[in-house]
Design an enzyme around this catalytic site. Structure first.
Site, mmCIF file in Angstrom:
data_model
loop_
_atom_site.group_PDB
_atom_site.id
_atom_site.type_symbol
_atom_site.label_atom_id
_atom_site.label_comp_id
_atom_site.label_asym_id
_atom_site.label_seq_id
_atom_site.Cartn_x
_atom_site.Cartn_y
_atom_site.Cartn_z
ATOM 1 N N HIS A 442 3.491 0.295 5.228
ATOM 2 C CA HIS A 442 4.343 0.724 4.108
ATOM 3 C C HIS A 442 3.983 0.031 2.798
ATOM 4 O O HIS A 442 3.279 -0.965 2.778
ATOM 5 C CB HIS A 442 5.826 0.584 4.455
ATOM 6 C CG HIS A 442 6.350 -0.817 4.554
ATOM 7 N ND1 HIS A 442 7.702 -1.088 4.521
ATOM 8 C CD2 HIS A 442 5.736 -2.006 4.680
ATOM 9 C CE1 HIS A 442 7.876 -2.383 4.636
ATOM 10 N NE2 HIS A 442 6.715 -2.959 4.732
ATOM 11 N N GLU A 443 4.449 0.629 1.700
ATOM 12 C CA GLU A 443 4.113 0.243 0.326
ATOM 13 C C GLU A 443 2.599 0.334 0.081
ATOM 14 O O GLU A 443 2.028 -0.457 -0.668
ATOM 15 C CB GLU A 443 4.617 -1.174 -0.001
ATOM 16 C CG GLU A 443 6.073 -1.423 0.284
ATOM 17 C CD GLU A 443 7.002 -0.410 -0.373
ATOM 18 O OE1 GLU A 443 6.580 0.239 -1.353
ATOM 19 O OE2 GLU A 443 8.126 -0.235 0.096
ATOM 20 N N GLY A 444 1.973 1.313 0.681
ATOM 21 C CA GLY A 444 0.542 1.503 0.521
ATOM 22 C C GLY A 444 -0.207 0.918 1.695
ATOM 23 O O GLY A 444 -0.198 -0.288 1.906
#
Length: 600
Positions: A442-444
């Site tokens: 998550h978050e890239g």
């Protein structure tokens, strides 16, 4: 706060006061009311709340994840009690102005305190983390009216916040977002679309939920240049900040994950009834730039959360290794001899050393990034603020991804030290692993961070950020060359930096000619670059430890010797792997590109 199951307090004090000079920040006007004593009091307060309110339900919230019943989310009551304790003590507003109810803590100290909540219960702490980041976006980019309307509720914890980016058909490809925004004629917009994997997207833990939503205004350019950012509250808010009628935001379902189960992961529908009202934040079509302010902050939070889960596993396996008797040394021929504690076996110490190197190196990296935020905001001259911003941009992909990869490996080693017990739910290390497995995603994802680092960050402004980092690394090298005990590590770090430069001399020009080939192995570059950055951080830690050692005794002496030993381990066992990675990168190997899809 003495040593706890969250982190060694000696480690926290070392990082803040011996390595990163948190006390020096009190000489700046913004932090002049603070002192080492107030920082210590803040840490003690955070630790007390974390251990009393967050730790006890960490397992329970994993076993009893949020449920969707009769159109509402049901969460175990301990989650709200913990968040009430945290928000009641002012932690969401920790870095904000006193006039807004904040503590005006340096970001460095606030992140250190926040790490305790993450380590205690990463799922429950995520609601507050997202709210802090949400409030920071509105503070920076929102209008005065929007700040008056939403900030008091967010900073007090009466409102919680989210960021709503991902859509089912787009995933991480933000250029393919379809959520639409249509002007309503009164300055607001009608929002319509669906978002998925929205952490904290629905619950009854607060009076309201403030969503920051990416959407396209009608007629916007295609791709990321046509994305705008909107405030879309669950309940509408009047100009005085009072909560009113329900907005047209619907919970379409909950997502059930492998770990991090205590945080609601939601599918949200906006505008099913055609009455979802949103407010534009900043300028039209500039939404991604605004949202990246929140995303970059969240990426530092992800890295720090990964470190703290690694710490929890390390401390649990260290305790187990010290207290679990099993086996005898290889040279023992007498089966009647008492069994030895696991920690007496060399392979166990190997796995503990690896964990120590990963978590303490990762912690140093994350707190260094937090210190850069303080420099960017409060350094005395513009040049220093600009350089701090460059370094922060360059290091953010590493801060997010390196701990997510290697502190997850620490969790795997913690399970291994527990043996068969580690794979059961009778011991906590299996949950730490499951919770941490989300962080590389998550978050890239790891791959997206790699593309960002190699495709943009190391070459931006003609390599200015990399040049600034290299200068700081060379300063550390020069200092360590003057310390006989650390000369070998200094030479190894200088060589590793040279490898980075040689690789970029080959790949840099290719980025302009054949971007697909240049970036095909970007994830390998991220790993090699990340190991070099961590090696630099470890050498800084070793310099501080070596300087303090002559005056140390007892537990302090053991602490510093442990630092020096872990530094040597990282340089002998981990940093050498980067040489082969750079050779592979410079060969421009194209096997990933030439593997035909139908050959799999």
């Amino acid at each position: 706060m003495t040593d706890s199951l969250l982190i060694h307090r000696r480690e926290l004090d070392f990082q803040l006061f011996e390595l990163l000079d948190a006390e020096g920040l009190t000489r700046r006007a913004r932090y002049a009311e603070h002192s080492r004593e107030t920082f210590t009091a803040a840490i003690d307060s955070a630790h007390a709340i974390a251990t009393e309110h967050f730790v006890p339900h960490n397992r329970k919230s994993d076993e009893h994840e949020p449920r969707f019943e009769d159109g509402r989310v049901v969460i175990i009551p301990e989650v709200k009690a913990a968040l009430d304790a945290q928000t009641g003590a002012g932690w969401i507003a920790a870095t904000h102005d006193e006039a807004l109810g904040g503590m005006q803590l340096p970001v460095l100290v606030a992140q250190a305190c926040g790490s305790l909540f993450k380590g205690a219960n990463v799922a429950t702490s995520s609601y507050a983390m997202l709210t802090t980041a949400n409030a920071n976006v509105i503070r920076r980019f929102g209008s005065e009216a929007q700040q008056r309307r939403y900030l008091p509720g967010l900073l007090a914890g009466r409102f919680f916040g989210t960021m709503a980016l991902t859509e089912p058909q787009a995933g991480s490809s933000l250029s393919d977002l379809k959520t639409s925004a249509t002007p309503r004629g009164d300055g607001t917009y009608s929002i319509r679309g669906q978002k998925i994997f929205i952490s904290g997207g629905d619950h009854e833990l607060s009076e309201n939920i403030v969503h920051l939503v990416l959407a396209r205004i009608e007629g916007a350019p295609p791709g990321v240049k046509g994305i705008s950012l909107f405030i879309v509250p669950k309940h509408r808010v009047d100009d005085a900040g009072r909560v009113g009628e329900r907005n047209d935001v619907t919970l379409a379902g909950l997502i059930h994950k492998m770990g991090w189960r205590g945080t609601t992961s939601t599918v949200l529908s906006f505008g099913d009834r055609g009455d979802c009202v949103g407010e534009l934040v900043g300028e039209p079509h500039q939404g991604l730039a605004c949202m990246f302010h929140m995303m970059n902050e969240a990426r530092i939070g992800v890295g720090l959360g990964a470190v703290m889960l690694g710490w929890r596993g390390y401390l649990a396996s260290l305790d187990y290794a010290r207290n679990r008797p099993q086996g005898r040394l290889p040279g023992s021929k007498d089966p009647t001899e008492p069994q030895l504690p696991l920690i007496r076996h060399a392979d166990i110490r190997r796995m503990l050393l690896a964990q120590k190197a990963y978590v303490e190196g990762g912690y140093g990296l994350c707190l260094y990034a937090a210190r850069l935020v303080d420099e960017q905001k409060t350094a005395e001259d513009e040049a220093a603020r600009r350089e701090a911003g460059l370094l922060l941009d360059l290091l953010t992909p590493v801060v997010k991804s390196w701990p997510s990869q290697w502190c997850l490996e620490a969790n795997s080693l913690a399970i291994q030290i527990h043996g068969g017990y580690g794979y059961t739910r009778d011991y906590p290390v299996e949950q730490f692993y499951r919770d941490n497995r989300l962080n590389p995603i998550h978050e890239g994802t790891h791959g997206i961070q790699a593309l960002d680092l190699l495709g943009r960050k190391v070459v931006m402004q003609q390599g200015a950020a990399l040049a600034a980092l290299a200068q700081r690394v060379q300063q550390t090298v020069a200092q360590a060359l003057g310390v006989p005990e650390l000369r070998a590590e200094a030479q190894a770090l200088e060589a590793a930096l040279g490898e980075v430069r040689q690789t970029l001399a080959v790949i840099g020009p290719l980025l302009r000619e054949d971007g697909e080939r240049a970036l095909a192995n970007a994830s390998v570059f991220l790993e090699a670059f990340g190991h070099t950055v961590i090696a630099w951080n470890w050498l800084q830690q070793a310099l501080a430890a070596q300087a303090a050692l002559p005056r140390a005794s007892g537990e302090d002496e053991a602490f510093y010797r442990g630092k020096l030993h872990a530094c040597r381990w990282f340089y002998r066992w981990e940093l050498p792997r980067t040489r082969a990675q750079h050779e592979l990168l410079r060969s421009l190997d194209d096997l990933t590109l030439t593997m035909a899809p139908d050959w799999f």
